[in-house]
Structures are given as C-alpha cells and as structure tokens.
Design an enzyme around this catalytic site. Structure first.
Site, mmCIF file in Angstrom:
data_model
loop_
_atom_site.group_PDB
_atom_site.id
_atom_site.type_symbol
_atom_site.label_atom_id
_atom_site.label_comp_id
_atom_site.label_asym_id
_atom_site.label_seq_id
_atom_site.Cartn_x
_atom_site.Cartn_y
_atom_site.Cartn_z
ATOM 1 N N GLU A 65 53.024 70.288 -29.246
ATOM 2 C CA GLU A 65 51.640 70.543 -28.867
ATOM 3 C C GLU A 65 51.638 71.141 -27.470
ATOM 4 O O GLU A 65 52.260 70.607 -26.545
ATOM 5 C CB GLU A 65 50.793 69.264 -28.902
ATOM 6 C CG GLU A 65 49.327 69.532 -28.554
ATOM 7 C CD GLU A 65 48.452 68.303 -28.695
ATOM 8 O OE1 GLU A 65 47.510 68.350 -29.481
ATOM 9 O OE2 GLU A 65 48.721 67.309 -27.996
ATOM 10 N N HIS A 103 52.879 65.516 -34.080
ATOM 11 C CA HIS A 103 51.923 66.612 -33.946
ATOM 12 C C HIS A 103 52.294 67.749 -34.885
ATOM 13 O O HIS A 103 53.470 67.967 -35.184
ATOM 14 C CB HIS A 103 51.949 67.171 -32.507
ATOM 15 C CG HIS A 103 51.329 66.269 -31.498
ATOM 16 N ND1 HIS A 103 51.935 65.974 -30.299
ATOM 17 C CD2 HIS A 103 50.159 65.592 -31.495
ATOM 18 C CE1 HIS A 103 51.164 65.163 -29.599
ATOM 19 N NE2 HIS A 103 50.086 64.919 -30.299
ATOM 20 N N ASP A 119 43.069 65.581 -22.791
ATOM 21 C CA ASP A 119 44.182 65.206 -23.658
ATOM 22 C C ASP A 119 45.502 65.287 -22.890
ATOM 23 O O ASP A 119 45.527 65.570 -21.697
ATOM 24 C CB ASP A 119 44.161 66.128 -24.879
ATOM 25 C CG ASP A 119 44.914 65.579 -26.067
ATOM 26 O OD1 ASP A 119 45.321 64.405 -26.022
ATOM 27 O OD2 ASP A 119 45.085 66.320 -27.053
ATOM 28 N N HIS A 120 46.616 65.089 -23.597
ATOM 29 C CA HIS A 120 47.978 65.019 -23.042
ATOM 30 C C HIS A 120 48.156 65.754 -21.702
ATOM 31 O O HIS A 120 47.986 66.959 -21.620
ATOM 32 C CB HIS A 120 48.969 65.647 -24.027
ATOM 33 C CG HIS A 120 49.148 64.853 -25.270
ATOM 34 N ND1 HIS A 120 50.099 63.872 -25.405
ATOM 35 C CD2 HIS A 120 48.497 64.911 -26.450
ATOM 36 C CE1 HIS A 120 50.018 63.358 -26.608
ATOM 37 N NE2 HIS A 120 49.055 63.965 -27.276
ATOM 38 N N HIS A 138 47.608 59.315 -32.379
ATOM 39 C CA HIS A 138 47.916 60.733 -32.168
ATOM 40 C C HIS A 138 48.652 61.279 -33.388
ATOM 41 O O HIS A 138 49.257 60.528 -34.143
ATOM 42 C CB HIS A 138 48.818 60.910 -30.942
ATOM 43 C CG HIS A 138 48.122 60.749 -29.635
ATOM 44 N ND1 HIS A 138 48.049 61.755 -28.695
ATOM 45 C CD2 HIS A 138 47.457 59.692 -29.100
ATOM 46 C CE1 HIS A 138 47.378 61.317 -27.634
ATOM 47 N NE2 HIS A 138 47.010 60.075 -27.864
ATOM 48 N N ASN A 180 43.005 61.351 -32.503
ATOM 49 C CA ASN A 180 42.981 62.750 -32.111
ATOM 50 C C ASN A 180 43.069 63.663 -33.325
ATOM 51 O O ASN A 180 43.920 63.456 -34.197
ATOM 52 C CB ASN A 180 44.136 63.061 -31.169
ATOM 53 C CG ASN A 180 43.974 62.409 -29.816
ATOM 54 O OD1 ASN A 180 43.116 61.556 -29.612
ATOM 55 N ND2 ASN A 180 44.808 62.790 -28.871
#
Length: 341
Positions: A169, A212, A95-96, A249, A271
């Site tokens: 996040e 997020h 992920d990110h 996202h 996600n």
C-alpha cells in the site's frame, strides 16, 4: 451533521464495540471520492470514518506539488463544510504513516489540531495512525507513547499497528509470513506501555493474517481468533471485558464470516480502499466504452460534450462507490446505527 466532535467520536467507537459492529473507514483521494463516501454512509444511515493516506494526501495537494500536510488540510477543510449536508456523523482520519514520514505528516497535523483546540475549536482530524510495523516492537511502542501524549493534548485518537499487514500500500510492501500474526505477548506489551485510555485514547490494528491489495475471497488466511486471545489476555490482567478497540486492515478478500467474527472480538473500524477504488473506476470504464465516439473526437468529428463533461462520468463513479460503501456498512453491521437518529 458537522464533522464528529471528540465526544461524538468517542461515543461512536464505544457504541460500536458494545454493539459488535464496526465503521467502514473509506480511503479517499479527491473531493469526488469524499462525496461518494458521504453519500454511501448517508444512504446506509451509518456514521463512518473517512481517511487519507500519505500518498492520497500528496495527490490531493496536486500531483506536482506533493505536500502531504497541504493535501490533508485541504481535504479536511472541504469535508468540514460538505459533511454538514448529510444526516450522519463523520470522523476524519489519516491512514498508515511510517516513521520516515511522521515529521512530514502526522506531527504537523497534530500541531495544527493543538492550536485549534487552544482556540476553543475542534481538532482538524479526529484520529491519526502511526504505523510502526517496520520497526522493532520496543521502538514502535516508544514512539506510540510519545504520539499518544501529543494526540491526547489535541483531543485526537491515536491508531497504532502491532504486527505487520502483508501486501503493498502506497509503495510500502511487507512479506506474507509469520509476522502477519500479532502475539498475546505483543498485545500485553502494548497495554503495559500505553495503558487502556488513562494516557490517551487509542485503537490498535492487531494483525491476524491481514494483507493489503487484491485477493479473491478465501485466499487470505485470516485467524480472527487471535484477536479474542489477546482481548482475553488483556482482560484477565485488567479485569475488563473486551478492553481493546481494534482495527481491521487489509480486508479485501476476506470472507464475510471472518469479518463478522472479528467484529465480535472488538473490531470497531475496518479499512476499505481496494474495493471502493474499483467501485469508483468501473462505472467510468463502462461510460467510456459505451460512449467511445462521444468522448473522443473520432475521424475529425467534434465529439459529444455531454458525455465527455467530467460531471457525466463523475456522477456514475460516485454512485458506484457510494453503493459499495453502503454494502460495507451492511457487512460491518453499522447500517441504521447512526447517532443522528
């Protein structure tokens, strides 16, 4: 089934876009949450994606070690073994990853996969994300082009982010403002730089108000129509219908109608982290409250080993998270779509 091969993963993504469904991409931080995700996908008869963030990878290596590559490699090795016991296809994803962590995370993992492919093996992970949302678009796409070439050589799919996901996040926090909405011009610039598969396969996290974190349904102001506008503009230029494979996202707090609309516009991966974290932890809290005098040695007593054994509350946690994963499959229309059927 074994972890998805590059060919199987490509087929998964193609079928999702053609069928207007998406795969839940579940963040995990332990073998327990990994097992819960696998169980949820199997019970939903859905293929799926399991992913690990930079912070999750650090934690997996040991909270005092904090080695992202070590943590990610160990998770992948475990997943490659235990996934064989489930009748669904699973892709592994990171992920990110912001610019300052590329050399400590994505690039070393790509190097490992290239070495594996050179030996005739499958890549370790099936896709990696480059999060260039914090740098100017030109720099974002320059780095994306470089990584896309490396990913293609490793038989790996690249995910990029064009636009900004708000909220926080893994310690990265973005303001909630106009930057949450990717423009048509941004989308066209992305395709001009990266192509549409001829330079390597990629997915694009285009932002349409995504945030997020924890929000009640309706509090996040999403505009899924932005995805359609960008798909239509790219399609008009290239002569292709829904040419982009998109990623959603920051889905917590989204209305089901908004999620389904995004699927219709080409989202193939969504996600999910906040909701599954709660689904994992909530049964543990319930267990502890109900068994207070068993899990603690109250007033000099010995407690009850059967209730403080980590497996007792761990099973409850995994079951809770597995149910939430299966629920996500239903929301994203992937239930019953596994290639293994």
């Amino acid at each position: 089934m074994p972890i998805a091969s590059p060919e199987v993963y490509a087929e998964m993504l193609d079928r999702a876009k053609a069928g207007a469904f998406a795969y839940p991409a579940i963040n995990v931080t332990s073998s327990q949450s990994l097992n819960a995700a696998l169980r949820g996908f199997a019970e939903a008869e859905s293929d799926g994606i399991i992913q690990v963030s930079t912070g999750g990878a650090e934690y997996l290596s040991g909270p005092t070690v904090k080695n992202m590559v070590s943590g990610a490699v160990s998770l992948a090795a475990y997943a490659h073994e235990v996934a064989k016991n489930y009748p669904v296809n699973i892709a592994l994803h990171t992920d990110h990853c912001p610019k300052d962590k590329l050399d400590k995370y994505v690039r070393p993992l790509l190097a490992i996969s290239k070495e594996r492919v050179a030996r005739g093996e499958a890549p370790l992970f099936q896709s990696h994300m480059w999060d260039g949302s914090a740098v100017p678009l030109d720099e974002n796409l320059d780095i994306a082009a470089e990584l896309l070439a490396e990913a293609a050589a490793a038989h790996v799919v690249l995910e990029i982010e064009v636009g900004v996901v708000g909220g926080e996040e893994d310690g990265v926090e973005n303001a909630i403002n106009h930057k949450l909405y990717t423009t048509v011009e941004d989308g066209l610039a992305m395709v001009d730089k990266l192509g549409l598969g001829e330079k390597g396969r990629y997915m694009a996290a285009l932002t349409f108000g995504n945030v997020h974190g924890v929000y009640k349904p309706g509090n996040v102001k999403l505009r899924p129509e932005i995805l359609k506008e960008i798909q239509d503009a790219v399609g008009a230029r290239t002569g292709k219908e829904k040419p982009l494979s998109l990623v959603f996202h920051g889905g917590s707090g989204s209305l089901l109608s908004e999620i389904r609309e995004a699927l219709d516009y080409g989202v193939v991966k969504m996600n999910i982290d906040t909701d599954t974290q709660y689904a994992f932890t909530r049964p543990v809290a319930d267990h502890m409250f109900k068994n207070y005098d068993g899990v603690l040695k109250v007033d000099g007593e010995v407690g009850n080993k059967k209730v403080y054994d980590p497996r007792a509350w761990g099973k409850a946690a995994e079951e809770g998270m597995a149910k939430r994963v299966a629920h996500a499959c239903e929301d994203l229309r992937s239930t019953g779509t596994t290639l293994a059927k």
